[in-house]
Design a protein around this motif. Structure first.
Motif, PDB file in Angstrom:
ATOM      1  N   HIS A   5       0.648  -1.133  -0.039  1.00 37.59           N
ATOM      2  CA  HIS A   5      -0.149  -0.102  -0.010  1.00 37.59           C
ATOM      3  C   HIS A   5       0.876   1.272  -0.165  1.00 37.59           C
ATOM      4  O   HIS A   5       0.667   2.360  -0.856  1.00 37.59           O
ATOM      5  CB  HIS A   5      -1.001   0.093   1.509  1.00 37.59           C
ATOM      6  N   TYR A   6       1.630   1.215   0.843  1.00 40.25           N
ATOM      7  CA  TYR A   6       2.714   2.139   0.959  1.00 40.25           C
ATOM      8  C   TYR A   6       3.634   2.552  -0.365  1.00 40.25           C
ATOM      9  O   TYR A   6       3.782   3.563  -0.794  1.00 40.25           O
ATOM     10  CB  TYR A   6       3.790   2.397   2.339  1.00 40.25           C
ATOM     11  N   LEU A   9       1.276   4.039  -2.944  1.00 43.45           N
ATOM     12  CA  LEU A   9       1.177   5.401  -2.451  1.00 43.45           C
ATOM     13  C   LEU A   9       2.354   6.429  -2.746  1.00 43.45           C
ATOM     14  O   LEU A   9       1.926   7.513  -3.394  1.00 43.45           O
ATOM     15  CB  LEU A   9       0.654   5.737  -0.875  1.00 43.45           C
ATOM     16  N   PHE A  10       3.425   6.115  -2.301  1.00 45.57           N
ATOM     17  CA  PHE A  10       4.613   6.975  -2.555  1.00 45.57           C
ATOM     18  C   PHE A  10       5.481   6.876  -3.976  1.00 45.57           C
ATOM     19  O   PHE A  10       5.880   7.912  -4.227  1.00 45.57           O
ATOM     20  CB  PHE A  10       5.590   6.776  -1.209  1.00 45.57           C
TER      21      PHE A  10
END
Length: 118
Positions: A5-6, A9-10
């Motif tokens: 997920h991170y 996201l980034f």
């Protein structure tokens, strides 16, 4: 799942930052080379413009290739892999050609200096 997920996201922001860095390096290198070209033209002096510009283009392409490599983490389909692979291949070939040009220009410039020293 949390790490994925991170990453999702980034990573797009990191890729965008790398792309912008490549654009800035290429743009500043071109402007600097043009400035030195005009200065050399007006003063009738020699300046290694091609080497300077080629170095800026090579460095800018390295940033952009780094961004493309990071994009491969987010690839979800074979079609995206083929497109990214083609982009990376083209940028790698451009980078290789620029490095070859730099090497040829450096050897040509060193040949001129040794011929003038006699």
């Amino acid at each position: 799942y949390m790490l994925e997920h991170y990453i999702e996201l980034f990573l797009p922001e990191i890729v965008s930052i790398l792309e912008i860095m490549g654009i800035i390096v290429i743009s500043v290198g071109c402007l600097k080379a043009f400035y030195h070209y005009m200065k050399a033209y007006l003063t009738n002096k020699n300046y290694p413009l091609r080497i300077e510009l080629a170095n800026a283009l090579a460095l800018g392409l390295e940033f952009k290739m780094g961004a493309e490599i990071l994009k491969t983490v987010l690839v979800r389909s074979m079609n995206e892999i083929f497109i990214l692979g083609a982009i990376i291949l083209l940028r790698a070939l451009l980078s290789l050609m620029i490095h070859f040009e730099i090497k040829a220009e450096n050897s040509h410039a060193s040949g001129e200096h040794s011929a003038n020293d006699y």
